[in-house]
Each structure stands twice: as structure tokens, then as C-alpha cells.
Design a protein around this motif. Structure first.
Motif, PDB file in Angstrom:
ATOM      1  N   SER A 112       0.848  -1.183   0.000  1.00  0.00           N
ATOM      2  CA  SER A 112       0.000   0.000   0.000  1.00  0.00           C
ATOM      3  C   SER A 112       0.891   1.243   0.000  1.00  0.00           C
ATOM      4  O   SER A 112       1.783   1.384   0.847  1.00  0.00           O
ATOM      5  N   ILE A 113       0.662   2.136  -0.949  1.00  0.00           N
ATOM      6  CA  ILE A 113       1.502   3.328  -1.074  1.00  0.00           C
ATOM      7  C   ILE A 113       0.618   4.564  -1.057  1.00  0.00           C
ATOM      8  O   ILE A 113      -0.519   4.548  -1.523  1.00  0.00           O
ATOM      9  N   PRO A 114       1.123   5.660  -0.499  1.00  0.00           N
ATOM     10  CA  PRO A 114       0.336   6.901  -0.490  1.00  0.00           C
ATOM     11  C   PRO A 114       0.338   7.560  -1.858  1.00  0.00           C
ATOM     12  O   PRO A 114       1.153   7.254  -2.719  1.00  0.00           O
ATOM     13  N   MET A 115      -0.580   8.488  -2.031  1.00  0.00           N
ATOM     14  CA  MET A 115      -0.607   9.270  -3.263  1.00  0.00           C
ATOM     15  C   MET A 115       0.652  10.136  -3.345  1.00  0.00           C
ATOM     16  O   MET A 115       1.154  10.608  -2.319  1.00  0.00           O
ATOM     17  N   PRO A 116       1.210  10.334  -4.519  1.00  0.00           N
ATOM     18  CA  PRO A 116       2.438  11.145  -4.647  1.00  0.00           C
ATOM     19  C   PRO A 116       2.219  12.572  -4.142  1.00  0.00           C
ATOM     20  O   PRO A 116       1.134  13.139  -4.315  1.00  0.00           O
ATOM     21  N   PRO A 117       3.225  13.159  -3.516  1.00  0.00           N
ATOM     22  CA  PRO A 117       3.092  14.558  -3.075  1.00  0.00           C
ATOM     23  C   PRO A 117       2.924  15.485  -4.277  1.00  0.00           C
ATOM     24  O   PRO A 117       3.587  15.346  -5.292  1.00  0.00           O
ATOM     25  N   GLY A 118       2.022  16.425  -4.143  1.00  0.00           N
ATOM     26  CA  GLY A 118       1.758  17.376  -5.214  1.00  0.00           C
ATOM     27  C   GLY A 118       0.703  16.917  -6.197  1.00  0.00           C
ATOM     28  O   GLY A 118       0.286  17.692  -7.066  1.00  0.00           O
ATOM     29  N   LEU A 119       0.247  15.649  -6.093  1.00  0.00           N
ATOM     30  CA  LEU A 119      -0.735  15.139  -7.047  1.00  0.00           C
ATOM     31  C   LEU A 119      -2.070  15.861  -6.924  1.00  0.00           C
ATOM     32  O   LEU A 119      -2.662  16.269  -7.925  1.00  0.00           O
ATOM     33  N   LEU A 120      -2.545  16.032  -5.708  1.00  0.00           N
ATOM     34  CA  LEU A 120      -3.876  16.618  -5.526  1.00  0.00           C
ATOM     35  C   LEU A 120      -3.962  18.052  -6.027  1.00  0.00           C
ATOM     36  O   LEU A 120      -4.891  18.384  -6.782  1.00  0.00           O
ATOM     37  N   PRO A 121      -3.018  18.943  -5.660  1.00  0.00           N
ATOM     38  CA  PRO A 121      -3.113  20.304  -6.216  1.00  0.00           C
ATOM     39  C   PRO A 121      -3.025  20.338  -7.740  1.00  0.00           C
ATOM     40  O   PRO A 121      -3.765  21.085  -8.395  1.00  0.00           O
ATOM     41  N   PHE A 122      -2.118  19.524  -8.294  1.00  0.00           N
ATOM     42  CA  PHE A 122      -2.006  19.463  -9.757  1.00  0.00           C
ATOM     43  C   PHE A 122      -3.302  18.951 -10.359  1.00  0.00           C
ATOM     44  O   PHE A 122      -3.791  19.480 -11.370  1.00  0.00           O
ATOM     45  N   LEU A 123      -3.890  17.916  -9.748  1.00  0.00           N
ATOM     46  CA  LEU A 123      -5.105  17.312 -10.265  1.00  0.00           C
ATOM     47  C   LEU A 123      -6.265  18.295 -10.243  1.00  0.00           C
ATOM     48  O   LEU A 123      -7.055  18.366 -11.190  1.00  0.00           O
ATOM     49  N   VAL A 124      -6.369  19.058  -9.174  1.00  0.00           N
ATOM     50  CA  VAL A 124      -7.460  20.026  -9.072  1.00  0.00           C
ATOM     51  C   VAL A 124      -7.380  21.044 -10.206  1.00  0.00           C
ATOM     52  O   VAL A 124      -8.380  21.352 -10.867  1.00  0.00           O
ATOM     53  N   LYS A 125      -6.188  21.571 -10.455  1.00  0.00           N
ATOM     54  CA  LYS A 125      -6.031  22.592 -11.496  1.00  0.00           C
ATOM     55  C   LYS A 125      -6.216  22.008 -12.891  1.00  0.00           C
ATOM     56  O   LYS A 125      -6.905  22.596 -13.731  1.00  0.00           O
ATOM     57  N   SER A 126      -5.592  20.850 -13.169  1.00  0.00           N
ATOM     58  CA  SER A 126      -5.708  20.270 -14.505  1.00  0.00           C
ATOM     59  C   SER A 126      -7.131  19.794 -14.775  1.00  0.00           C
ATOM     60  O   SER A 126      -7.643  19.917 -15.894  1.00  0.00           O
ATOM     61  N   SER A 127      -7.793  19.240 -13.751  1.00  0.00           N
ATOM     62  CA  SER A 127      -9.172  18.802 -13.923  1.00  0.00           C
ATOM     63  C   SER A 127     -10.095  19.986 -14.174  1.00  0.00           C
ATOM     64  O   SER A 127     -10.979  19.937 -15.043  1.00  0.00           O
ATOM     65  N   ALA A 128      -9.876  21.049 -13.422  1.00  0.00           N
ATOM     66  CA  ALA A 128     -10.685  22.252 -13.634  1.00  0.00           C
ATOM     67  C   ALA A 128     -10.476  22.825 -15.029  1.00  0.00           C
ATOM     68  O   ALA A 128     -11.412  23.300 -15.672  1.00  0.00           O
ATOM     69  N   THR A 129      -9.236  22.745 -15.520  1.00  0.00           N
ATOM     70  CA  THR A 129      -8.946  23.240 -16.869  1.00  0.00           C
ATOM     71  C   THR A 129      -9.716  22.449 -17.915  1.00  0.00           C
ATOM     72  O   THR A 129     -10.336  23.022 -18.828  1.00  0.00           O
ATOM     73  N   GLY A 130      -9.672  21.118 -17.802  1.00  0.00           N
ATOM     74  CA  GLY A 130     -10.422  20.285 -18.745  1.00  0.00           C
ATOM     75  C   GLY A 130     -11.914  20.515 -18.657  1.00  0.00           C
ATOM     76  O   GLY A 130     -12.626  20.533 -19.681  1.00  0.00           O
ATOM     77  N   SER A 131     -12.418  20.720 -17.448  1.00  0.00           N
ATOM     78  CA  SER A 131     -13.849  20.944 -17.270  1.00  0.00           C
ATOM     79  C   SER A 131     -14.278  22.270 -17.884  1.00  0.00           C
ATOM     80  O   SER A 131     -15.325  22.370 -18.527  1.00  0.00           O
ATOM     81  N   VAL A 132     -13.456  23.304 -17.688  1.00  0.00           N
ATOM     82  CA  VAL A 132     -13.782  24.612 -18.258  1.00  0.00           C
ATOM     83  C   VAL A 132     -13.767  24.556 -19.783  1.00  0.00           C
ATOM     84  O   VAL A 132     -14.618  25.149 -20.454  1.00  0.00           O
ATOM     85  N   ALA A 133     -12.795  23.806 -20.349  1.00  0.00           N
ATOM     86  CA  ALA A 133     -12.739  23.670 -21.806  1.00  0.00           C
ATOM     87  C   ALA A 133     -13.998  22.999 -22.337  1.00  0.00           C
ATOM     88  O   ALA A 133     -14.563  23.418 -23.355  1.00  0.00           O
ATOM     89  N   ALA A 134     -14.440  21.936 -21.660  1.00  0.00           N
ATOM     90  CA  ALA A 134     -15.656  21.246 -22.096  1.00  0.00           C
ATOM     91  C   ALA A 134     -16.887  22.115 -21.885  1.00  0.00           C
ATOM     92  O   ALA A 134     -17.802  22.141 -22.716  1.00  0.00           O
ATOM     93  N   ALA A 135     -16.914  22.853 -20.759  1.00  0.00           N
ATOM     94  CA  ALA A 135     -18.076  23.693 -20.467  1.00  0.00           C
ATOM     95  C   ALA A 135     -18.217  24.835 -21.454  1.00  0.00           C
ATOM     96  O   ALA A 135     -19.332  25.250 -21.781  1.00  0.00           O
ATOM     97  N   SER A 136     -17.095  25.365 -21.931  1.00  0.00           N
ATOM     98  CA  SER A 136     -17.161  26.485 -22.864  1.00  0.00           C
ATOM     99  C   SER A 136     -17.898  26.095 -24.132  1.00  0.00           C
ATOM    100  O   SER A 136     -18.726  26.860 -24.649  1.00  0.00           O
ATOM    101  N   ASP A 137     -17.626  24.888 -24.643  1.00  0.00           N
ATOM    102  CA  ASP A 137     -18.252  24.426 -25.872  1.00  0.00           C
ATOM    103  C   ASP A 137     -19.714  24.063 -25.637  1.00  0.00           C
ATOM    104  O   ASP A 137     -20.622  24.565 -26.305  1.00  0.00           O
TER     105      ASP A 137
END
Length: 466
Positions: A233-258
Motif C-alpha cells: 500500500s503506497i500513499p498518493m504522490p506529493p503534489g498530485l492533488l493540487p495538480f489534479l485540481v487545477k488540470s481537472s478544472a482546466t479540462g472541465s472549463v474547456a468542455a463547459a465552454s463548448d
């Protein structure tokens, strides 16, 4: 003396051969992904044309509106792990064998669970809305399969990232090409036999088949490259969550715009305006589909150069991409200006030739956006996904605001479409200039900093194809 000269010549020949094979791999990957993207765009184009021909602009607009509502719903719930997977899985794999595979499998499972829960909740809300009378039974029959089809497609981004991690983007293109061809036959048959509802139900089935096929194949490729997942069992990599929040939000905004544009157009301008916007935007979508493999191939190159501190390599790749895509865009716009009226008349019918001017303007906007095609991947590759998030949020808000203004000032769906096209072109012109300004400041701030947010080269590029 002869032998002394032979060895350098031999090394030079090997170097030239290596470069040739390197470019052959790039061309093979580009050709595979381009073929898949173009076929997918063309088949979507054909499907819209069939809907318009068979059922008219009003009923077609209702189908497109239901699909847009479903897409907007999943903007809120799709975690969009693809950028985070490509950034963190190779780094985890270096820490110990199997860690990268374990992280990939864990995030894919989370993606599937999120999509399933969002689908169930979305269908339940649609049924509840019909029960209290907010939507009609006819709208419900379109909205439910549209939500299910959008839910079935949610893990496809993670699957695509798996192919990139394994260095198998060309294989991804071949699989997508085959799936799109089979899917088109199924959905068009359903459309001809059972109408719009049957078509949407068929998209659910083909979407499930495509997602399962891509996910299983991608998982096998990641296992092949990274090995079996580690049992510890291994923990999530450090920095993954902040990166994921921003990149996920970016993809969501791109889809929402269209999809948000179609939703607002349907609510304020009616279903016919949705159809007109879809038709006018089709040539631009085809052009964007042709260029879509470029950022997929640029991402690992820019990430590698950024990790090594090579600002010159980043600038060279970015400017070369802009020169290439900009030249292609000019040729596309000049060629299409004299042909689009004939093309729209042949595909959709003579009553839609009035949209040719709007289509040319929207194609010009797509060509402008194509000159900064690297903007999709440069910020996350250098460790700053929030930069693109800000750009997309501002662009999306401006486009939605302009569309609302258009529906309030102009009358008639064709005039609204042309006015929106010109406004979007102006917005994209400002955005293109702004991206070049940001390019200069972003690269300066990254490469002048003594501490970079990007892992070293070996962590960034393990398992990723050039």
C-alpha cells in the motif's frame, strides 16, 4: 588512413539513420492520430447532416441541446485525470517497480466510479425534473440516453493517457479509427430505423464498447511497460492533488465552454440556433481535429526540455509548431472561402448555404487558435496548469457573454450565428496575442528560477514516447 576515415563516416551514417527513424516515428504517430481525429470529426459531421436532413433544424437542435446538457452535467463530475497521469505515473515508477502501474490503476478505478455515480445521479435528476413538470416526456426520452452516453465516455481520457505513458500513441490512433468506424455504422443505422431516441441509445452502447476496449488495452500497455502493480500500500504522490485540481478544472472549463454555448443558445435563441451554430462550426472542428495530434506529441518534448532547463528547445518547438499550424490555417481558410457555400448546400441542403459566411469566419477563428496549439500542453508541461485554466475561464466567460448579447440584440438565428462568429474571431485574436506574451514571461520565470517544479528528466520521460 582509410580505416581512420571510415569510422567517423560510419558514426555519421548511424546518426543520420537514427534521426530518420526518429522523424519516421513522429510521422507515424501523427498520421495515426490525425486519421483517427479526422474520421471522428467527419463522422460527427455526417451524423449532424443526417439529423438535419431527416428531422429538420428544430428537432436536431433538441437532440444537440440534450447532449449539451449532459456534457455540462459531467463538467461538474468528471475528474479528468489524463494530465496528472502523464505527469506522475512515470515518476512513481522510478521509485520502485510497479508503483507507476499501481497509481495508474488506482486513478482509472476512481475515474470509472466517478462516472458511474454521476450517471446515476444525472438520470435520477432528469426523471425528477420530468416528474415535477420542468421538462416534457419527449425531452426526458432524449436527455436520459444523452446522460448515459456522456457517462460511458468519462474514463476514455485516462485510457488515452495510458497509451501515452506506454509510448503507444500510434496504436491508440488505430484503435480509435476502428471504433469510430464501427460506432458510426451502428448509430447511423439506429438513426435511420428508430429516429433520434434510437440514435442516442446507440451512442450509449457504442460509448460503452469504446471505453471498455480503450481502458483494457491501455491497462495492458501500462502493465507491459511498468510491470505488475506493486502489492504494498503506497500513499498518493506529493503534489498530485493540487495538480489534479487545477488540470481537472482546466479540462472541465474547456468542455463547459463548448457545451455551455449550445446550452445558452438553446435556452435563449431556440433549437434552430443550436443547429445553425453546430453547422457553422463544423469546418473549424474538422480543422481542429486535424491539428489535435500536435499537442499530444509536443507534451513529452516540452516536459523533457523543461525538466532539463533547455529554454531554447522549448521556444524552438513552440515557434516551429506555430509556424507550421499557422501556415496550414491560412491555406485552409483561403481554400474554404470559395468552397464552403457549395459544400454546405451539398451536405445539409440549399437552405443552409446562407451559413457559409459564418462558417468561414469560424474557420478563421479555429485557424487562429491553431497557431497557439501548444497552449494546450505548455503550462502543464512546465508545471503551471493554472495558467491555461485562467485563459479558458476568461475566454469561456467572454464567449458566453457575447452569445447572450447576440441573442438580445439580433433577430433571426442566421444573423445571430454570423454576429457570434465575428465576435468569437475578435476574441480569439486577442487570446492568440496574449498567449505569445505569456509564452515569453512563462518561460523566463521557469528557466530563471533555481528550483523547478518539474521532476528531473528521467522521472518525466520514463515510458513516454517522444
Amino acid at each position: 588512413m582509410h580505416g581512420e576515415h571510415a569510422r567517423p563516416k560510419g558514426r555519421s551514417w548511424v546518426k543520420r539513420r537514427g534521426k530518420r527513424h526518429h522523424w519516421q516515428r513522429h510521422l507515424r504517430t501523427f498520421g495515426s492520430l490525425t486519421a483517427a481525429s479526422q474520421v471522428e470529426s467527419a463522422l460527427s459531421f455526417v451524423t449532424t447532416a443526417m439529423l438535419v436532413r431527416l428531422f429538420g433544424s428544430t428537432e436536431t437542435g433538441q437532440v444537440l441541446l440534450a447532449q449539451s446538457m449532459a456534457t455540462v452535467w459531467f463538467v461538474l463530475w468528471d475528474p479528468r485525470f489524463e494530465d496528472a497521469l502523464q505527469r506522475f505515473v512515470p515518476a512513481e515508477q522510478l521509485r520502485s517497480p510497479g508503483r507507476g502501474t499501481r497509481l495508474y490503476c488506482r486513478l482509472v478505478r476512481l475515474d470509472i466510479v466517478a462516472g458511474l455515480l454521476a450517471t446515476i445521479l444525472g438520470v435520477a435528476l432528469a426523471v425528477a425534473a420530468a416528474t415535477v413538470g420542468w421538462i416534457s416526456a419527449e425531452q426526458l426520452s432524449l436527455l436520459v440516453p444523452a446522460v448515459m452516453a456522456a457517462g460511458a465516455a468519462t474514463p476514455s481520457g485516462s485510457a488515452s493517457a495510458g497509451f501515452a505513458i506506454a509510448g503507444q500513441l500510434s496504436r491508440l490512433g488505430v484503435i480509435r479509427l476502428a471504433l469510430s468506424g464501427v460506432g458510426c455504422l451502428v448509430t447511423l443505422t439506429a438513426l435511420l430505423v428508430t429516429g433520434p431516441v434510437g440514435y442516442l441509445v446507440a451512442t450509449v452502447i457504442t460509448g460503452l464498447v469504446s471505453t471498455v476496449t480503450l481502458t483494457v488495452s491501455a491497462s495492458r500497455q501500462v502493465h507491459r511497460v511498468c510491470g505488475a502493480p506493486c502489492e504494498n500500500s503506497i500513499p498518493m504522490p506529493p503534489g498530485l492533488l493540487p495538480f489534479l485540481v487545477k488540470s481537472s478544472a482546466t479540462g472541465s472549463v474547456a468542455a463547459a465552454s463548448d457545451s455551455g454555448l449550445s446550452l445558452v443558445a438553446g435556452l435563449l435563441g431556440g433549437p434552430t440556433l443550436v443547429t445553425y451554430l453546430k453547422i457553422a462550426a463544423a469546418p473549424g472542428r474538422l480543422f481542429a481535429g486535424f491539428l489535435s495530434p500536435v499537442p499530444a506529441q509536443l507534451y513529452p518534448r516540452l516536459a523533457m526540455a523543461g525538466a532539463e532547463g533547455r529554454r531554447g528547445a522549448v521556444m524552438r518547438d513552440v515557434l516551429r509548431a506555430s509556424a507550421l499550424t499557422g501556415g496550414i490555417g491560412v491555406i485552409a481558410v483561403v481554400t474554404a472561402a470559395s468552397l464552403l457555400s457549395l459544400f454546405l448546400g451539398l451536405v445539409y441542403g440549399p437552405e443552409y448555404t446562407m451559413l457559409s459566411a459564418s462558417a468561414v469566419v469560424m474557420l478563421a477563428g479555429a485557424a487562429l487558435r491553431g497557431t497557439v496549439i501548444w497552449a494546450k500542453v505548455l503550462p502543464p508541461a512546465l508545471g503551471f496548469p493554472g495558467v491555461r485554466l485562467i485563459f479558458l475561464a476568461v475566454e469561456g466567460a467572454c464567449q458566453l457573454g457575447w452569445l447572450i448579447t447576440v441573442t438580445q440584440i439580433w433577430t433571426g438565428p442566421s444573423r445571430m450565428t454570423l454576429a457570434f462568429a465575428w465576435g468569437s474571431l475578435g476574441l480569439l485574436a486577442f487570446s492568440t496575442i496574449a498567449w505569445f506574451v505569456v509564452l515569453r514571461f512563462l518561460t523566463r520565470s521557469v528557466f530563471n528560477s533555481s528550483t523547478r517544479a518539474i521532476p528531473p528528466r528521467k522521472e518525466q520521460t520514463i515510458g513516454i514516447a517522444p
